[in-house]
Design a protein around this motif. Structure first.
Motif, mmCIF file in Angstrom:
data_model
loop_
_atom_site.group_PDB
_atom_site.id
_atom_site.type_symbol
_atom_site.label_atom_id
_atom_site.label_comp_id
_atom_site.label_asym_id
_atom_site.label_seq_id
_atom_site.Cartn_x
_atom_site.Cartn_y
_atom_site.Cartn_z
ATOM 1 N N TRP A 179 0.808 -1.226 0.000
ATOM 2 C CA TRP A 179 0.000 0.000 0.000
ATOM 3 C C TRP A 179 0.838 1.272 0.000
ATOM 4 O O TRP A 179 0.421 2.305 -0.524
ATOM 5 N N HIS A 224 -4.641 2.285 7.708
ATOM 6 C CA HIS A 224 -4.382 3.342 6.728
ATOM 7 C C HIS A 224 -4.507 2.905 5.280
ATOM 8 O O HIS A 224 -4.336 3.723 4.375
ATOM 9 N N LEU B 103 0.810 10.196 8.059
ATOM 10 C CA LEU B 103 -0.512 10.510 7.509
ATOM 11 C C LEU B 103 -1.266 11.544 8.341
ATOM 12 O O LEU B 103 -2.293 12.053 7.920
ATOM 13 N N PRO B 107 -5.945 10.180 7.832
ATOM 14 C CA PRO B 107 -5.314 8.854 7.925
ATOM 15 C C PRO B 107 -5.351 8.002 6.649
ATOM 16 O O PRO B 107 -4.627 7.027 6.568
ATOM 17 N N HIS B 108 -6.186 8.373 5.676
ATOM 18 C CA HIS B 108 -6.215 7.590 4.436
ATOM 19 C C HIS B 108 -5.689 8.354 3.230
ATOM 20 O O HIS B 108 -5.775 7.861 2.112
ATOM 21 N N LEU B 110 -2.842 9.262 1.559
ATOM 22 C CA LEU B 110 -1.403 9.151 1.288
ATOM 23 C C LEU B 110 -0.991 10.072 0.141
ATOM 24 O O LEU B 110 0.021 10.776 0.234
ATOM 25 N N ARG B 114 1.629 13.304 0.432
ATOM 26 C CA ARG B 114 2.832 13.436 -0.395
ATOM 27 C C ARG B 114 2.828 14.773 -1.144
ATOM 28 O O ARG B 114 3.873 15.412 -1.304
ATOM 29 N N CYS B 145 5.854 4.614 6.916
ATOM 30 C CA CYS B 145 5.014 5.410 6.018
ATOM 31 C C CYS B 145 3.810 6.042 6.713
ATOM 32 O O CYS B 145 3.511 7.207 6.502
ATOM 33 N N SER B 146 3.108 5.295 7.540
ATOM 34 C CA SER B 146 1.867 5.847 8.103
ATOM 35 C C SER B 146 2.129 6.827 9.239
ATOM 36 O O SER B 146 1.410 7.801 9.386
ATOM 37 N N ASP B 147 3.151 6.586 10.035
ATOM 38 C CA ASP B 147 3.251 7.366 11.275
ATOM 39 C C ASP B 147 4.380 8.379 11.314
ATOM 40 O O ASP B 147 4.471 9.160 12.277
#
Lengths: 282, 282
Positions: A179, A224, B103, B107-108, B110, B114, B145-147
């Motif tokens: 992802w 996420h 994120l 949260p969704h 991405l 960026r 990546c997420s956090d």
């Protein structure tokens, strides 16, 4: 709901018999199985049980671990993968999922390990093809590169399988592993155009990651991952196969299996079906 | 040894004064500093201390965290980064390392996160350039990546900075974050050709990863990273800057700082110098 497949690891607290009964009762048409519990239950007995319940086996997990350089280990790995192909054939599973293996016996030889994966695929592809089983290379998240899987992106997997016939070797698109990849949509399209998408697996990404990072995947919708977008891209690339939910999670494993399955069905409907009922468009 | 820079986080059990004294005594010519301990010691006081010890500051860590969409948070992040640029300038640090942020408040989103990183870089680049500081985008391992950081590969960083002047914005090559990438050598060459390599940082990859995965990096030589090969590739791409050793490790932090520094010097010599003395070719 007929695309949904419940991967056995998601409810590993259930025995194989419980999984088959639970899925049948809930109207789930497909399961993904793992070799160890299948062997424990008995291969022929598992095949009969699944068939008599009217379930399809969407994949067998897993072969692979091709990266050892030492000749005896290499020979043993290839033999084990031939056995896995035969097991998949007997279960009627069209796909054998492959986790390539980590750095194994040469801890600094990443390039060599990747080459040994390519060589093993070339050797096993025809054997699988003759038995009606497709090898499915699963790129694992880069955090598993050293200890579990040296194939880490969809692009890498696409290039790895390119020399081999598409009917023998494909690629798994697993949302948990890919992802984050800036090229994920581009690569799904390229894989689809090349007829290489062998399986779609879904899990969500949640943090903090637990020690060892293996068993901290998230229930669909808890994290996420843009699950619906990734499935839509995979479908748009021509994929028509199952949507296999595979979640390695200590949290899910601590709960009663039936409760986990009910939750999974709701989450699948809410986060993966093309037209969510909650939007009132279903 | 004159390229070696000891990043402050590697020996975080030392105060700033201890770090400067310890490095001076050991003949280390360069340090990488972090904003929090610098602020604690006093910015001007730190600048004087470092200068009077004859040390160079190779980088200031860190700016970034650009991904919040909420306007007030975004304004605050940009202001904080301008402050970081000014701090780097006062310390004589040529490079401000940027960790882009995760994120955050969406949260969704991405792709949106960026995009917000790109916008922030465009806004801050001239401000940095006017003060003689170069922004250095650090791609962090995809497990962050997420956090923590939505920039996860060298290719992504290269494409991200491409629209901005190279003297304003470059990229960090950190072995810990990029060693697994099938395109790592190709990307180092492309980054070098474009004059974009702002800093080389080194740490090793060891498993199992600890919970949260932040503080389990390996001492040079303890893990799987081909340190010498990655540095050689970076040098071959035209990089002439420092080799900054930055290891976040609970294991190192539990030990006396002087012992960690002595070990680091030995490991640097054995695993990063072009002609290792142990080979008898030095």
């Amino acid at each position: 709901m007929n695309r949904l497949s419940v991967n056995q690891q998601t409810i590993r607290q259930w025995s194989l018999a419980e999984l088959v009964a639970g899925c049948s009762d809930a109207g789930v048409a497909n399961v993904g199985l793992w070799r160890e519990p299948v062997t424990e239950h008995g291969l022929a007995r598992t095949a009969r049980l699944v068939r008599s319940a009217g379930l399809s086996v969407t994949s067998l997990c897993r072969g692979g671990f091709f990266t050892a350089a030492e000749p005896a280990a290499r020979t043993a790995a290839l033999a084990d993968n031939r056995a896995a192909i035969e097991q998949a054939a007997e279960l009627g599973a069209p796909v054998l999922v492959l986790v390539s293996g980590g750095l194994a016996d040469r801890p600094h030889d990443l390039a060599g390990a990747r080459l040994r994966v390519a060589e093993a695929l070339a050797e096993l592809g025809p054997y699988a093809g003759e038995r009606g089983v497709r090898l499915a290379v699963e790129p694992l998240h880069p955090m598993f590169c050293s200890d579990r899987c040296v194939v880490n992106t969809l692009r890498q997997a696409r290039e790895l399988v390119a020399p081999l016939p598409a009917e023998q070797v494909g690629v798994v698109v697993d949302t948990y592993h890919c992802w984050w990849d800036p090229q994920v949509y581009e690569e799904i399209a390229l894989l689809g155009a090349a007829g290489r998408i062998a399986l779609f697996q879904a899990a969500d990404w949640v943090t903090p990651l637990p020690e060892g990072v293996l068993v901290g995947r998230g229930q669909l919708g808890d994290g996420h991952v843009p699950l619906r977008e990734l499935l839509a891209a995979t479908d748009a690339a021509g994929y028509r196969g199952p949507v296999e939910v595979e979640i390695f999670s200590e949290d899910l494993w601590r709960r009663p299996g039936g409760e986990v399955l009910r939750e999974l069905l709701g989450r699948y409907r809410d986060h993966l079906l093309e037209r969510p009922e909650r939007d009132g468009t279903g």
